[in-house]
Design an enzyme around this catalytic site. Sequence first.
Site, PDB file in Angstrom:
ATOM      1  N   CYS A  53       5.334  -5.910   4.012  1.00 46.16           N
ATOM      2  CA  CYS A  53       4.577  -4.959   4.708  1.00 46.16           C
ATOM      3  C   CYS A  53       4.545  -3.691   3.908  1.00 46.16           C
ATOM      4  O   CYS A  53       5.246  -3.578   2.695  1.00 46.16           O
ATOM      5  CB  CYS A  53       5.027  -4.676   5.976  1.00 46.16           C
ATOM      6  SG  CYS A  53       3.542  -3.961   7.224  1.00 46.16           S
ATOM      7  N   HIS A  82      11.120  -4.141   6.935  1.00 40.57           N
ATOM      8  CA  HIS A  82      11.823  -3.609   8.074  1.00 40.57           C
ATOM      9  C   HIS A  82      13.552  -3.326   8.220  1.00 40.57           C
ATOM     10  O   HIS A  82      13.791  -2.584   9.008  1.00 40.57           O
ATOM     11  CB  HIS A  82      11.459  -4.325   9.309  1.00 40.57           C
ATOM     12  CG  HIS A  82       9.893  -4.443   9.575  1.00 40.57           C
ATOM     13  ND1 HIS A  82       9.260  -3.691   9.833  1.00 40.57           N
ATOM     14  CD2 HIS A  82       9.336  -5.499   9.402  1.00 40.57           C
ATOM     15  CE1 HIS A  82       7.998  -3.712   9.733  1.00 40.57           C
ATOM     16  NE2 HIS A  82       7.966  -5.129   9.686  1.00 40.57           N
ATOM     17  N   GLY A 126       0.772  -1.097   0.150  1.00 42.02           N
ATOM     18  CA  GLY A 126       0.017   0.098   0.108  1.00 42.02           C
ATOM     19  C   GLY A 126       0.783   1.190   0.029  1.00 42.02           C
ATOM     20  O   GLY A 126       0.690   1.928  -0.994  1.00 42.02           O
ATOM     21  N   TYR A 142       7.223   0.888  21.598  1.00 37.49           N
ATOM     22  CA  TYR A 142       8.661   0.148  21.507  1.00 37.49           C
ATOM     23  C   TYR A 142       9.788   0.849  21.525  1.00 37.49           C
ATOM     24  O   TYR A 142      10.028   1.727  20.672  1.00 37.49           O
ATOM     25  CB  TYR A 142       8.654  -0.898  20.462  1.00 37.49           C
ATOM     26  CG  TYR A 142      10.127  -1.917  20.596  1.00 37.49           C
ATOM     27  CD1 TYR A 142      10.153  -2.589  21.706  1.00 37.49           C
ATOM     28  CD2 TYR A 142      11.088  -1.400  19.771  1.00 37.49           C
ATOM     29  CE1 TYR A 142      11.304  -3.373  21.795  1.00 37.49           C
ATOM     30  CE2 TYR A 142      12.203  -2.167  19.870  1.00 37.49           C
ATOM     31  CZ  TYR A 142      12.413  -2.984  21.021  1.00 37.49           C
ATOM     32  OH  TYR A 142      13.777  -3.617  21.096  1.00 37.49           O
ATOM     33  N   ASP A 180      -7.010  -3.722   5.450  1.00 41.54           N
ATOM     34  CA  ASP A 180      -5.946  -4.076   6.473  1.00 41.54           C
ATOM     35  C   ASP A 180      -6.475  -4.642   7.894  1.00 41.54           C
ATOM     36  O   ASP A 180      -7.282  -3.765   8.270  1.00 41.54           O
ATOM     37  CB  ASP A 180      -4.890  -3.262   6.606  1.00 41.54           C
ATOM     38  CG  ASP A 180      -4.104  -3.203   5.058  1.00 41.54           C
ATOM     39  OD1 ASP A 180      -4.141  -4.248   4.205  1.00 41.54           O
ATOM     40  OD2 ASP A 180      -3.371  -2.165   4.954  1.00 41.54           O
TER      41      ASP A 180
END
Length: 635
Positions: free
Chosen positions: A604, A570, A307, A387, A474
């Site tokens: 992702c 990532h 996306g 995080y 999603d």
Amino acid sequence: MVKWFDSNYHYVKPTLQDNQTFKLASDPKPVREFLEAKEAGIITRPVILGPVSFLALGKADRGQSAPRTSRSMSQCSSLTSPPPSSRHFAPAYKAITSIGTAAPKIVIATYFGDIVHNFDVLPAFEKVAGLHVDLVRNPEQLEPVLKHLAPGQILSAGVVGGRNIWKTNFKRALEIVESAVNALGKDRVIVATSSSLLHVPHTLESEKKLDAEVKDWFSFAVEKASEVVVIAKAVTEGPSAVRAELEANAASMKSRAESKRTNDPKVKERQASVNKAMHERKNPFPQRYEQQKTHLKLPIFPTTTIGSFPQTKEIRIQRNNWTKGTITDAEYEKFIEKEIEDVVKIQEELGLDVFVHGEPERNDMVQYFGERLTGYAFTTHAWVQSYGSRCVRPPIIVGDISRPAPMTVKESKYAASISPKPMKGMLTGPITCLRWSFPRDDVHQSVQAQQLALALRDEVNDLEAAGIYVIQVDEPALREGLPLRTGKEREAYLSWAVDSFKLSTAGVQDSTQIHSHFCYSEFQDFFHAIAALDADVLSIENSKSDAKLLKVFIDEDYPRHIGPGVYDIHSPRVPPEQEFKQRIEEMLNLRYLKPEQLWINPDCGLKTRTWKEVKPALTHLVDAAKYYRSQVAAH
């Protein structure tokens, strides 16, 4: 990196090996910080993850069994979570409580669920000073817990919510605390928050732009600490000692319950009209797929992205300028259109099969939609740790939800107008919008999810009417919402969560293809719910799992299409083309999927990457897909 129970906080799973040993660090952080505070004249209560929870939340190294807890490990323990059985706790807490006469008083803290199903564990805690329970999430556990406390043991009553931003209802909290005091006496009851305040923003004082009516309903961490003090004072000194605070709280509760922001009769009326047929596509997948093949004309091994494309510095600057009003709406819209044109052109050069518009106009995948829906409120400084140094600023659901106008149609329609390739509309699903917001606490979450689903249903239908025939909804937070305990509670959640997704997507024609994306995709234990979503195509975060997630698809004979991520977005690393080919070959050789089921895509969205990383990686991805098309054609 995985979610902390059913929260949006993350932790890195420790990997443990057989015959693992533990020893206390030479300068342990909890001890150092306790001494630092003590030197400043403040005596604190250290909070440390307990040994059983540490092991349960870790993972065994591949091929290894879980290790045993050693004495040195059990010396760092005061916080624990529901266990498999008492045999895991007894040796650890026997060691902890046998340290000697100078041993500190231990309070075992549980939260995010009840402990009624684990009362067999409590004998292991007989020598600890106290037990903390979450009486916000599960107030009904109070009575049985009181009966199971050891003689002289303290109850820490978690009556101030540590997971949400709403003011505590003092009347209700006082009733709970007074019940505990009546059973145990004042000297054996502590008033506390239900869990750590890590999950809520720091202080409401920072919010200068919040509407006064809504702000009066909220309580952040500093304010929640004050609520603990008020409740304790009301019990120990009597209600007259805090009469002003109790009256103000009651007024806030009344204001919220009666507010027009909270209650929208039109939304409630629409919910009442929802029926079973609204959750089902017109035909089963095989018939839909035949129409989609004719309509979309996609090759075998179709390629797409999840996306988003890189959110460059220029995009962030222009969005900030528009937010501050230093550029006009027209100037910002022109800038966004140019970004979309550039992204479409890049995808044409790369040779992808299903395009996306790149999402240059979007700030956050939930906030963007919340800002375009009624029933939401937004803060300026209410950041919450996700995080490490990464924080999020969750929207707040304050009332009934509806969609005043289309949210994404303009950008998707414009992108489709400048390319003949199928353009994929991108939406965040109802469960993720719910879970990554602070939800209401005055109605069940299933009610809020259904309201979000109806708003998204309108958006899906409008996208289709605008010529967008591939639509991705999603749901990365679906697993996050799972209740901690298996059984009826978990199945009830999955039932309404799946219904919410289906309600949002089932209104389209068979020829329109519905996609959904899942990251943090450890869904082996509830795969039946993933299959029940009835999405035409699933894309999952897969490259870091060594394809272990895919095994469930062959075990369950999954009938629809899937895009297992073939590279980890990532990391800044650009995998070579051969690595993409190897991943595809592994999927096909292991017969997890038939060739006609397989989509080729990243793990992702590419929002956090740079173009110099994205372009070569996607080039290799497309070339690998083309290679396997030629292999299939040759046979």
